[in-house]
Motif scaffolding. Sequence first.
Motif, PDB file in Angstrom:
ATOM      1  N   PRO A  94       0.795  -1.230   0.000  1.00  0.00           N
ATOM      2  CA  PRO A  94       0.000   0.000   0.000  1.00  0.00           C
ATOM      3  C   PRO A  94       0.828   1.282   0.000  1.00  0.00           C
ATOM      4  O   PRO A  94       0.375   2.307  -0.511  1.00  0.00           O
ATOM      5  CB  PRO A  94      -0.811  -0.126   1.296  1.00  0.00           C
ATOM      6  N   ALA A  95       2.033   1.237   0.527  1.00  0.00           N
ATOM      7  CA  ALA A  95       2.862   2.447   0.595  1.00  0.00           C
ATOM      8  C   ALA A  95       3.213   2.986  -0.786  1.00  0.00           C
ATOM      9  O   ALA A  95       3.584   4.158  -0.905  1.00  0.00           O
ATOM     10  CB  ALA A  95       4.137   2.173   1.378  1.00  0.00           C
ATOM     11  N   ILE A  96       3.085   2.165  -1.834  1.00  0.00           N
ATOM     12  CA  ILE A  96       3.411   2.644  -3.179  1.00  0.00           C
ATOM     13  C   ILE A  96       2.494   3.793  -3.576  1.00  0.00           C
ATOM     14  O   ILE A  96       2.908   4.718  -4.269  1.00  0.00           O
ATOM     15  CB  ILE A  96       3.331   1.496  -4.211  1.00  0.00           C
ATOM     16  N   VAL A  97       1.232   3.752  -3.122  1.00  0.00           N
ATOM     17  CA  VAL A  97       0.288   4.822  -3.443  1.00  0.00           C
ATOM     18  C   VAL A  97       0.738   6.126  -2.796  1.00  0.00           C
ATOM     19  O   VAL A  97       0.740   7.188  -3.422  1.00  0.00           O
ATOM     20  CB  VAL A  97      -1.134   4.454  -3.003  1.00  0.00           C
ATOM     21  N   ARG A  98       1.147   6.050  -1.547  1.00  0.00           N
ATOM     22  CA  ARG A  98       1.613   7.251  -0.847  1.00  0.00           C
ATOM     23  C   ARG A  98       2.876   7.804  -1.488  1.00  0.00           C
ATOM     24  O   ARG A  98       3.023   9.022  -1.660  1.00  0.00           O
ATOM     25  CB  ARG A  98       1.873   6.921   0.623  1.00  0.00           C
ATOM     26  N   THR A  99       3.799   6.918  -1.858  1.00  0.00           N
ATOM     27  CA  THR A  99       5.044   7.349  -2.483  1.00  0.00           C
ATOM     28  C   THR A  99       4.774   8.102  -3.776  1.00  0.00           C
ATOM     29  O   THR A  99       5.328   9.183  -4.032  1.00  0.00           O
ATOM     30  CB  THR A  99       5.949   6.137  -2.766  1.00  0.00           C
ATOM     31  N   LEU A 100       3.905   7.542  -4.621  1.00  0.00           N
ATOM     32  CA  LEU A 100       3.579   8.188  -5.888  1.00  0.00           C
ATOM     33  C   LEU A 100       2.817   9.488  -5.679  1.00  0.00           C
ATOM     34  O   LEU A 100       3.042  10.479  -6.373  1.00  0.00           O
ATOM     35  CB  LEU A 100       2.759   7.234  -6.752  1.00  0.00           C
ATOM     36  N   ALA A 101       1.891   9.484  -4.705  1.00  0.00           N
ATOM     37  CA  ALA A 101       1.122  10.696  -4.423  1.00  0.00           C
ATOM     38  C   ALA A 101       2.023  11.817  -3.927  1.00  0.00           C
ATOM     39  O   ALA A 101       1.849  12.984  -4.291  1.00  0.00           O
ATOM     40  CB  ALA A 101       0.034  10.397  -3.406  1.00  0.00           C
ATOM     41  N   ASP A 102       2.991  11.475  -3.101  1.00  0.00           N
ATOM     42  CA  ASP A 102       3.913  12.480  -2.590  1.00  0.00           C
ATOM     43  C   ASP A 102       4.757  13.083  -3.712  1.00  0.00           C
ATOM     44  O   ASP A 102       5.069  14.277  -3.699  1.00  0.00           O
ATOM     45  CB  ASP A 102       4.834  11.862  -1.530  1.00  0.00           C
ATOM     46  N   GLU A 103       5.108  12.255  -4.696  1.00  0.00           N
ATOM     47  CA  GLU A 103       5.989  12.727  -5.766  1.00  0.00           C
ATOM     48  C   GLU A 103       5.236  13.433  -6.882  1.00  0.00           C
ATOM     49  O   GLU A 103       5.697  14.456  -7.413  1.00  0.00           O
ATOM     50  CB  GLU A 103       6.774  11.559  -6.357  1.00  0.00           C
ATOM     51  N   PHE A 104       4.041  12.894  -7.240  1.00  0.00           N
ATOM     52  CA  PHE A 104       3.338  13.401  -8.409  1.00  0.00           C
ATOM     53  C   PHE A 104       2.019  14.101  -8.089  1.00  0.00           C
ATOM     54  O   PHE A 104       1.452  14.765  -8.958  1.00  0.00           O
ATOM     55  CB  PHE A 104       3.064  12.256  -9.387  1.00  0.00           C
ATOM     56  N   GLY A 105       1.532  13.957  -6.862  1.00  0.00           N
ATOM     57  CA  GLY A 105       0.247  14.529  -6.478  1.00  0.00           C
ATOM     58  C   GLY A 105      -0.829  13.450  -6.372  1.00  0.00           C
ATOM     59  O   GLY A 105      -0.890  12.547  -7.207  1.00  0.00           O
ATOM     60  N   GLY A 106      -1.671  13.566  -5.348  1.00  0.00           N
ATOM     61  CA  GLY A 106      -2.671  12.548  -5.094  1.00  0.00           C
ATOM     62  C   GLY A 106      -3.665  12.358  -6.216  1.00  0.00           C
ATOM     63  O   GLY A 106      -4.175  11.248  -6.431  1.00  0.00           O
ATOM     64  N   GLU A 107      -3.948  13.416  -6.961  1.00  0.00           N
ATOM     65  CA  GLU A 107      -4.931  13.315  -8.043  1.00  0.00           C
ATOM     66  C   GLU A 107      -4.406  12.521  -9.230  1.00  0.00           C
ATOM     67  O   GLU A 107      -5.174  12.146 -10.124  1.00  0.00           O
ATOM     68  CB  GLU A 107      -5.346  14.711  -8.500  1.00  0.00           C
ATOM     69  N   ARG A 108      -3.112  12.201  -9.254  1.00  0.00           N
ATOM     70  CA  ARG A 108      -2.519  11.477 -10.383  1.00  0.00           C
ATOM     71  C   ARG A 108      -2.302   9.999 -10.086  1.00  0.00           C
ATOM     72  O   ARG A 108      -1.750   9.273 -10.914  1.00  0.00           O
ATOM     73  CB  ARG A 108      -1.192  12.125 -10.797  1.00  0.00           C
ATOM     74  N   VAL A 109      -2.755   9.557  -8.920  1.00  0.00           N
ATOM     75  CA  VAL A 109      -2.541   8.167  -8.512  1.00  0.00           C
ATOM     76  C   VAL A 109      -3.860   7.537  -8.109  1.00  0.00           C
ATOM     77  O   VAL A 109      -4.619   8.104  -7.324  1.00  0.00           O
ATOM     78  CB  VAL A 109      -1.556   8.073  -7.325  1.00  0.00           C
ATOM     79  N   MET A 110      -4.134   6.356  -8.651  1.00  0.00           N
ATOM     80  CA  MET A 110      -5.364   5.635  -8.343  1.00  0.00           C
ATOM     81  C   MET A 110      -5.000   4.214  -7.904  1.00  0.00           C
ATOM     82  O   MET A 110      -4.269   3.507  -8.607  1.00  0.00           O
ATOM     83  CB  MET A 110      -6.276   5.611  -9.567  1.00  0.00           C
ATOM     84  N   ALA A 111      -5.491   3.816  -6.748  1.00  0.00           N
ATOM     85  CA  ALA A 111      -5.327   2.434  -6.292  1.00  0.00           C
ATOM     86  C   ALA A 111      -6.500   1.626  -6.830  1.00  0.00           C
ATOM     87  O   ALA A 111      -7.653   1.913  -6.528  1.00  0.00           O
ATOM     88  CB  ALA A 111      -5.292   2.379  -4.767  1.00  0.00           C
ATOM     89  N   GLY A 112      -6.212   0.628  -7.649  1.00  0.00           N
ATOM     90  CA  GLY A 112      -7.267  -0.177  -8.240  1.00  0.00           C
ATOM     91  C   GLY A 112      -7.551  -1.408  -7.402  1.00  0.00           C
ATOM     92  O   GLY A 112      -6.653  -2.214  -7.138  1.00  0.00           O
ATOM     93  N   ILE A 113      -8.803  -1.547  -6.981  1.00  0.00           N
ATOM     94  CA  ILE A 113      -9.220  -2.690  -6.185  1.00  0.00           C
ATOM     95  C   ILE A 113     -10.293  -3.464  -6.937  1.00  0.00           C
ATOM     96  O   ILE A 113     -11.368  -2.943  -7.211  1.00  0.00           O
ATOM     97  CB  ILE A 113      -9.768  -2.236  -4.809  1.00  0.00           C
ATOM     98  N   ASP A 114      -9.982  -4.700  -7.301  1.00  0.00           N
ATOM     99  CA  ASP A 114     -10.931  -5.569  -7.985  1.00  0.00           C
ATOM    100  C   ASP A 114     -11.449  -6.591  -6.984  1.00  0.00           C
ATOM    101  O   ASP A 114     -10.650  -7.323  -6.377  1.00  0.00           O
ATOM    102  CB  ASP A 114     -10.258  -6.289  -9.158  1.00  0.00           C
TER     103      ASP A 114
END
Length: 234
Positions: free
Chosen positions: A103-123
């Motif tokens: 799950p930390a990958i979402v936070r890492t990407l959000a911190d670097e690129f912005g939260g609006e550019r990262v989506m966690a996909g849950i199927d």
Amino acid sequence: MFWTAGACSWCRGRPEAATVYGDPAAWAHRWLDQGADGLHVVNLDGGAFGRARKNADLIRAFTRETETFVELGGGIRSVEDAAGWLEAGVDRVIVSTQAVREPAIVRTLADEFGGERVMAGIDARAGEVMIEGWERCRELPRLGGAVREPRRGILLYTNVDVEGGLQQGGIAIEPVTELLRRVKVPVVVSGGISSPGDVAALRKAGAAGAVLGSALYAGKVRLSEAMEAAHANE
């Protein structure tokens, strides 16, 4: 903001079950001409079936020639994969299997690129989270912690039980409302959306957006009608 988007056809995790509708770029332009707010692209060759980045040139070319919002999923397994797509012009990346495992990958990407550019996909299927092209599962209760922990990004929830199954009669609203109750991040919903009424129900439930796919390609619903339902009373 509630929005609907044209989506590529998904084949329920099995290549032999795929329905081929033709040139992706031509369909993308068709949905834009009909007023789609954005495009949701799933790179099936790069994701569920293990042939990485086969459609990269096509996707890059499309992002260069259009100013529309594009979110992309399929085979994004690392920060480096996600960063490569974002830097290539994709507006938002969808991280699915890796978001469940790490799950930390979402936070890492959000911190670097912005939260609006990262989506966690849950199927999810029958209350369990599916990973690796819907071949493996994890219990849904693990999802709540995984999504809340980063407190960044956006969640894409796909109900595998109804995804692509036009004969099943629309969305299953109960799992959506339960998930919305449990998480704090915006939730976009996919799976079984086959009428303007489904879009309206998701909006009423509090979803941040909806992705339409199979119903559009099969002609079961018109994008203009879905858009009207999405933006009613704005």
